[in-house]
Design an enzyme around this catalytic site. Structure first.
Site, PDB file in Angstrom:
ATOM      1  N   ASP A 151      32.175  91.756  29.263  1.00 14.07           N
ATOM      2  CA  ASP A 151      32.099  92.515  28.016  1.00 14.07           C
ATOM      3  C   ASP A 151      32.013  91.574  26.811  1.00 14.07           C
ATOM      4  OD1 ASP A 151      32.406  95.192  26.718  1.00 14.07           O
ATOM      5  OD2 ASP A 151      34.212  94.276  25.889  1.00 14.07           O
TER       6      ASP A 151
ATOM      7  N   ASP B 249      33.547  95.274  35.753  1.00  8.61           N
ATOM      8  CA  ASP B 249      33.511  95.009  34.318  1.00  8.61           C
ATOM      9  C   ASP B 249      34.727  94.148  33.971  1.00  8.61           C
ATOM     10  OD1 ASP B 249      32.710  95.380  31.614  1.00  8.61           O
ATOM     11  OD2 ASP B 249      32.027  97.394  32.132  1.00  8.61           O
TER      12      ASP B 249
ATOM     13  N   HIS C  50      26.630 102.900  28.366  1.00  9.82           N
ATOM     14  CA  HIS C  50      27.680 103.790  27.853  1.00  9.82           C
ATOM     15  C   HIS C  50      27.869 103.698  26.339  1.00  9.82           C
ATOM     16  CE1 HIS C  50      29.407  99.871  28.498  1.00  9.82           C
ATOM     17  NE2 HIS C  50      30.416 100.182  27.725  1.00  9.82           N
ATOM     18  N   ASP C  51      27.121 102.796  25.688  1.00 10.42           N
ATOM     19  CA  ASP C  51      27.257 102.631  24.236  1.00 10.42           C
ATOM     20  C   ASP C  51      26.052 103.149  23.457  1.00 10.42           C
ATOM     21  OD1 ASP C  51      29.762 101.411  24.297  1.00 10.42           O
ATOM     22  OD2 ASP C  51      28.914  99.422  24.630  1.00 10.42           O
TER      23      ASP C  51
ATOM     24  N   GLU D 220      27.262  90.705  28.595  1.00 12.68           N
ATOM     25  CA  GLU D 220      26.845  91.681  27.582  1.00 12.68           C
ATOM     26  C   GLU D 220      26.652  90.926  26.275  1.00 12.68           C
ATOM     27  OE1 GLU D 220      28.212  95.759  25.277  1.00 12.68           O
ATOM     28  OE2 GLU D 220      29.677  94.191  25.679  1.00 12.68           O
TER      29      GLU D 220
END
Length: 531
Positions: free
Chosen positions: A203, A101, A327-328, A266
């Site tokens: 990200d 990431d 994870h969001d 993302e």
């Protein structure tokens, strides 16, 4: 004509590890690199190709690692650089790939770059971040809001200016219009690529460039009081600026200096804007993450329309991808229910394109109710009541039926599901009818069958709650029939077909020969190999 060669990330499945919650090796209640190493055989046996690990860099942990204070280090909580090197080696030994990431939009306010930038208006690093004078009334330079609540501008007493932060005030945005910033992040990327990392998930890629004139964002006509404060505006000027595509192309060039590497972005945007991130001549992100299955209502017609919209919008040679959980976002078993979570897995693993599995979804893990005094997520703490906590989908992986599900010998950083004694890897691995056993079989079929991992997508039939499509490669054909509800539906396509059920959510149907019109029970999903 030479047959087209497909790359590892086109044929294989990506699995997201949230390192804090995957496996703890030292008993401090927080997962770590050695914990991940100890579970690599599980991922290999599951049939995973790419292991994507959420941030492990040094960080004050204001946003659990998405506030980076050193782009070329490892947080001591997770281990050492030696542990990381061993992890890379062990992943490669199992013929898997490692995806890191990368968080290039913003750093931590404790990063050395920001500390220097904050010293004075004349500091050489001042322009590495977005500093602006106050508005004439002394307030923020414009109306931009933070995703995590409140203004996106933080006033700095020492220098009399505001700095911009799209997220927490502890996460100042880097100024990607500055070539020195670009170079510094590209150098950090090369550092990891030289270490053998096989790619990056970038990200908030669509945030990286902001409107040069800092124009106010317009009001959102659909806003209501139940939404978080960020939703008051349409982020027309603070995200998805045209110039971001130049940055993405430069990132891709860095990745392409090394063989066989992958760039994922993302991006939460409508399809028409998302596909632009593939770049001109496919020189942008290899996989701009497609989050439609995370965002859409669980309705067959809407999902079919989205699949076709996406397939139709992809550029030539642009490779599709699908994401069911991360994870969001609330876990899929919580969003659609336990029965439909199986249908969702079948959909994810039979659609055309690279699938990403979020850790624990293969078990059917659900959101865990976190007591108020144990909430950790800044998004929830900043705006109580409207700020959505992401803790429920980040709870520890459930390995076995021992204390703390075998995740840690200490006190886990977040509570576990109450039913972990039944819902865990050890219990489900060989247990016929379990979610994990079901997903293992789906993954195994997908990995071994070119029609399912590289074949064409052919829409077949959608009516009421029924979604159906085919996958075809050379003379191999598979038909998927998915009932997205608990009521019976009638499947009657306008062509003749016959085939054998390879996998079904109701296992007693496996091996059956079917054809023509079909009564499809509620919650039934079928993967049928056609004659």
């Amino acid at each position: 004509m030479k047959e087209k060669e497909y790359l590892w990330w086109q044929k294989g499945i990506i699995y997201q590890v949230y390192p804090r919650s995957f496996m703890d090796s030292d008993g401090d209640g927080i997962g770590d690199l050695n914990g991940i190493i100890s579970k690599l055989d599980y991922l290999k046996d599951l049939g995973i190709k790419g292991v994507w690990i959420s941030p492990i860099f040094p960080s004050p942990m204001a946003d659990f690692g998405y506030d980076v204070s050193d782009y070329t280090g490892i947080h001591t909580m997770f281990g050492t650089m030696q542990d990381f090197d061993l992890l890379t080696k062990e992943i490669h030994n199992r013929n898997m790939k490692l995806i890191l990431d990368l968080v290039p939009n913003h750093s931590s306010n404790e990063h050395q770059w920001f500390r220097e930038s904050r010293r004075s208006k004349d500091d050489p690093k001042r322009d590495w971040y977005i500093w602006k004078d106050p508005a004439p009334d002394g307030g923020p330079p414009n109306n931009w809001l933070s995703v995590f609540g409140g203004s996106a501008w933080e006033y700095d007493e020492q220098t009399g200016q505001y700095y911009y932060h799209a997220f927490l005030k502890e996460q100042p945005d880097l100024n990607w219009r500055n070539p020195e910033v670009q170079q510094a992040i590209f150098d950090a990327m090369r550092f990891w690529l030289k270490k053998g990392v096989d790619g990056f998930r970038v990200d908030v890629m669509w945030h990286m460039i902001k409107d040069e004139k800092l124009r106010d964002n317009p009001p959102n006509p659909d806003y209501n009081e139940k939404m978080n404060s960020y939703s008051r505006h349409i982020s027309a000027y603070s995200t998805d600026q045209d110039e971001v595509h130049d940055i993405v192309r430069k990132m891709r060039k860095v990745v392409d200096e090394f063989d066989d590497r992958l760039l994922i972005g993302e991006i939460y945007l409508p399809i028409s804007k998302l596909v632009r991130y593939y770049g001109e001549d496919n020189q942008g992100a290899h996989l701009p993450f497609n989050f439609q299955l995370l965002e859409l209502p669980w309705e067959a017609k809407k999902i079919e329309a989205a699949i076709n919209d996406y397939e139709g919008a992809l550029p030539d040679e642009g490779w599709p991808n699908w994401v069911l959980g991360n994870h969001d976002k609330s876990r899929i078993a919580t969003r659609v229910g336990k029965e439909q979570a199986r249908i969702a897995a079948m959909l994810l693993l039979t659609l055309r394109g690279t699938p990403t599995i979020y850790y624990g979804d293969e078990l059917g893990m659900e959101d865990v109710n976190i007591p108020e005094n144990k909430i950790m997520d800044p998004q929830a703490l900043n705006e109580p009541g409207v700020g959505k906590s992401r803790d429920p989908e980040r709870t520890p992986m459930q390995w076995d039926d021992t204390r703390n599900a075998g995740f840690t010998t200490g006190e886990p950083w977040l509570p576990l599901m109450e039913n972990y004694q039944e819902l865990n890897v050890k219990e489900q691995w060989e247990k016929k009818g379990s979610m994990l056993h079901f997903q293992r079989r789906l993954i195994n079929l997908r990995n071994g069958e070119p029609a399912l991992h590289i074949g064409d997508h052919i829409p077949v039939y959608t009516e009421n709650n029924l979604l159906s499509y085919m996958r075809k490669y050379k003379d191999r054909k598979y038909l998927m029939v998915l009932n997205l509800s608990d009521s019976q539906e009638n499947f009657k396509p306008d062509f003749n077909w016959r085939g054998k059920v390879r996998i079904a959510t109701q296992p007693e149907m496996e091996g059956e020969e079917l054809g023509g019109e079909l009564q499809v029970k509620g919650n039934l999903g079928l993967v049928i190999e056609l004659d």
